[in-house]
Write an enzyme that holds these catalytic residues in place. Structure first.
Site, PDB file in Angstrom:
ATOM      1  N   ASP A  90       8.250 -24.199 -36.745  1.00 19.07           N
ATOM      2  CA  ASP A  90       8.772 -25.406 -36.092  1.00 19.07           C
ATOM      3  C   ASP A  90       9.502 -26.330 -37.065  1.00 19.07           C
ATOM      4  OD1 ASP A  90       7.557 -24.332 -33.896  1.00 19.07           O
ATOM      5  OD2 ASP A  90       5.993 -25.839 -33.713  1.00 19.07           O
ATOM      6  N   ASP A  95       9.608 -19.886 -34.512  1.00 16.13           N
ATOM      7  CA  ASP A  95      10.218 -20.914 -33.638  1.00 16.13           C
ATOM      8  C   ASP A  95      10.861 -22.020 -34.475  1.00 16.13           C
ATOM      9  OD1 ASP A  95       8.981 -19.366 -31.684  1.00 16.13           O
ATOM     10  OD2 ASP A  95       7.323 -20.773 -31.392  1.00 16.13           O
TER      11      ASP A  95
END
Length: 281
Positions: free
Chosen positions: A112, A133
């Protein structure tokens, strides 16, 4: 409101600045100007666990409209997590304001890294590094001429496991006008990764004219283990190249776009940039 209005420019000298920075909504028309993304950086090391949630872990958080950053890096130096680790997400920057422009910037983290939260954003000539991600959120953003570097752990030759993903786009409804477009980018690094995971049912991501190494898994995409999302996601590829761009065995819901479909994502009109980027591209 547009970028032609009077701006506050914050000049940041070469060096590493260990501090957490928040740009509030009322501080509009702010520019962070560094000396180069390899020599100027704002650094912190919060994780989801230490900051009471992934969204609040960012080293820098931007809620202002008309934010610009040039030639500077945003870093979260929390340890690289393994897939499935709880509370290890660590955001380098969260962008939650509209009409943001990043030129020649670096984004460094692991899981992230870049929280592209909401609003319209343009990233040009940037370096974005992460593992899982590492570009996520529900913004409508164009990434042009950017380097995307996976830091996922290397995998043994012939291994089938996945240990990373570039994107996790969060579009929840067909009524939202959001998505990520990557144009003329390069994708490389380590690991065995997906181009995107369907964080929300209408997740929308396009890669065009992008060079991909063989770290991209043949199926390319993942529905977040929810087959109902296969009918609603929009995952497209257009004129990409490299060993990772072979679409022969892509997930069945991924699309090989034609010229007409791709044209909507290839330039700044995707983010209404003709209305607010005139002086900066």
């Amino acid at each position: 409101m547009n970028f032609s209005q009077k701006r506050t420019i914050i000049w940041i000298n070469s060096g590493i600045y260990y501090e957490k920075v928040t740009v509030q909504k009322y501080k509009q028309n702010i520019t962070f100007q560094g000396q180069g993304y390899t020599s100027t950086a704002i650094v912190w090391n919060d994780t989801a666990k230490s900051s009471n949630g992934t969204f609040y872990s960012g080293s820098v958080q931007v809620f202002s409209s008309n934010f610009i950053a040039k030639n500077i890096s945003f870093m979260n130096v929390a340890p690289i997590p393994s897939p499935g680790d709880v509370g290890a997400q660590a955001v380098a920057i969260r962008i939650a304001g509209d009409q943001a422009f990043f030129l020649g910037c670096g984004f460094f983290g692991a899981q992230d890294t870049l929280h592209d939260d909401r609003g319209r954003h343009y990233f040009k000539d940037c370096y974005i590094q992460g593992s899982i991600d590492f570009i996520f959120g529900n913004a409508r953003s164009l990434y042009e001429n950017c380097q995307l570097i996976s830091m996922a752990n290397p995998v043994a030759p012939g291994a089938k496991g996945i240990n990373g993903a570039v994107t996790a786009h969060g579009r929840s409804s067909k009524d939202e006008n959001t998505g990520f477009a990557f144009v003329n980018c390069t994708l490389g690094g380590t690991g065995r990764i997906w181009l995107g995971r369907a964080w929300r049912p209408y997740s929308t991501v396009v890669f065009a004219y992008t060079s991909m190494t063989d770290i991209v898994a043949p199926e390319g995409w993942n529905d977040f283990n929810d087959p109902t999302r296969d009918q609603t996601v929009f995952y497209g590829e257009y004129n990409c190249s490299g060993a990772g761009a072979n679409t022969t065995t892509r997930a069945p819901y991924a699309q090989k776009l034609n010229d007409t479909q791709a044209s909507l994502f290839l330039n700044v009109s995707f983010i209404d940039g003709d209305q607010w980027l005139q002086s900066y591209i």
